[in-house]
Design a protein around this motif. Sequence first.
Motif, PDB file in Angstrom:
ATOM      1  N   THR A 305    -134.661 -20.234  20.282  1.00  0.00           N
ATOM      2  CA  THR A 305    -134.851 -19.727  21.569  1.00  0.00           C
ATOM      3  C   THR A 305    -133.991 -18.462  21.733  1.00  0.00           C
ATOM      4  OG1 THR A 305    -135.273 -21.941  22.365  1.00  0.00           O
ATOM      5  CG2 THR A 305    -134.274 -20.215  23.827  1.00  0.00           C
ATOM      6  N   ARG A 309    -135.732 -14.659  22.640  1.00  0.00           N
ATOM      7  CA  ARG A 309    -135.493 -14.034  23.885  1.00  0.00           C
ATOM      8  C   ARG A 309    -134.754 -12.643  23.445  1.00  0.00           C
ATOM      9  NH1 ARG A 309    -132.761 -18.748  27.996  1.00  0.00           N
ATOM     10  NH2 ARG A 309    -134.664 -19.918  28.097  1.00  0.00           N
ATOM     11  N   ASP A 314    -143.220 -13.075  20.768  1.00  0.00           N
ATOM     12  CA  ASP A 314    -143.910 -14.720  21.259  1.00  0.00           C
ATOM     13  C   ASP A 314    -143.272 -15.705  20.796  1.00  0.00           C
ATOM     14  OD1 ASP A 314    -145.618 -12.593  22.622  1.00  0.00           O
ATOM     15  OD2 ASP A 314    -147.245 -13.050  20.703  1.00  0.00           O
ATOM     16  N   THR A 401    -143.957 -18.991  23.092  1.00  0.00           N
ATOM     17  CA  THR A 401    -144.519 -18.787  24.582  1.00  0.00           C
ATOM     18  C   THR A 401    -145.964 -18.786  24.601  1.00  0.00           C
ATOM     19  OG1 THR A 401    -144.550 -16.646  24.336  1.00  0.00           O
ATOM     20  CG2 THR A 401    -142.642 -17.579  25.291  1.00  0.00           C
ATOM     21  N   ARG A 402    -146.750 -18.870  23.361  1.00  0.00           N
ATOM     22  CA  ARG A 402    -148.148 -18.749  23.392  1.00  0.00           C
ATOM     23  C   ARG A 402    -148.595 -19.980  22.192  1.00  0.00           C
ATOM     24  NH1 ARG A 402    -149.625 -12.750  22.351  1.00  0.00           N
ATOM     25  NH2 ARG A 402    -151.648 -13.703  22.294  1.00  0.00           N
TER      26      ARG A 402
END
Length: 445
Positions: A305, A309, A314, A401-402
Amino acid sequence: MDPLPPPVPGTAVRVLATTDLGFALVPMTTSHGLGGTPAGVAALLDRERRRRPTVWLDAGDLTVGPVEALLGRRPWDEVTGLPIDAAAAGNHDFDDGLPASPPGFPLLCANADAGLAPCALIDTGAGGLGVIGLTNPWIHEFTGAPRPYDDGTERVTAHARGLRAAGARWVVAVVHDGVAWWPADGDRPVHTRADRLAALVRPWLAQVDLVLGGHTPAGWAGAVDGVPVAHPFAFASTVLVADLLDDPASAVVRGSYPVPPERPAARTEAVEALDEAAARVVARLDHTWLTRTGARHYLPDLVATALRRATGADAALVPPGKHGTQAPLDGAVGALCAGDVTALDVTRVFGTRAAPLVVRLRGDEFRRLLDFHDRCADPRNAGADDLWWNWCRMPAGRDSTRESPATVAVMPSVLPQLTAWLGRDLDTEPGDTPAVDALARLLSR
């Protein structure tokens, strides 16, 4: 209470063995309490030497750890001051090129052309002790070091015979490799499988009295074809004790024992850097994050994470073996413990100030990477024991995220493996935030 066991009757020389000191110069927090230190090993050595001849042998990776990230250099000066009698060269000892043997003790490499002595004869006061050092058999994959010799068995045999001819009463091989291990269920913290280590040492095993290993963080003790083979837990958390018997010349492994968290007597630049980082609180956690299969809060996922970030990618992928902070006495190879989190705690997760890379992917390559890593890391897959990178048998950390990410953030050291797994050259972009800062920022929110 004596911290180490009494000697076996007939003992002439005691051996204390360590590996991957992790250069834990000061006591550091782990998921199971304070870890040991090289100063703690030296204290045990001094205690034993007052009673009987005792030697300290190390299986390599002498300077890997957080000091390099804090100072920008490896703490070879501190290594020089340790009362080690001989050490094998580990893979991280080649990270800055071919190493020189530190003043004070020989750094040995009998199985590759590294410009180091292959063996040493130690005068113990109770008979000569021959030591043969062997670096990791995949040293050329880990670093830019030369590929090991093809005739390694013949060389070890010749060195062992030469040492005995020169007066060695015992011959010990110190090898920078160890058993496969993975977190266990139930009462035992780890399970182990020694097949790969046994296959490595068996061709020359009859020439030596004892084999001491390292490299993999979990400890193990056993025998191969009747010869004792063992290694301690890494990062000075335990010391392996073996007794060398006089008549007939042989060895008995006593087991691994905790190393006390002693502080060094000297206030060196490295010690001061570690102390300063340990005093600087960057966050506070309500629960502990562990690198241990099945952990409720899985540290590699937290690292993923932070990388995603920080880069805007992605997704992120984190092989857990790249982010260890401790030896797995409780099955965890890394931890950020509940309570105050210091700059030292976060630095230890990475051991570097490097920034992550963003790798461009095609189609379902993210899923393919995760599937390949986790299939190899599955401890039920014994056929993957021989993979040079596969020493940490836990799932990869991931964040996405995808469903089909077009980009993935990874640490630079992971890129060669991703390239090999996908079988193509990869397009990358450098991140601009060191990973250690990205994790500290995430934790402080």
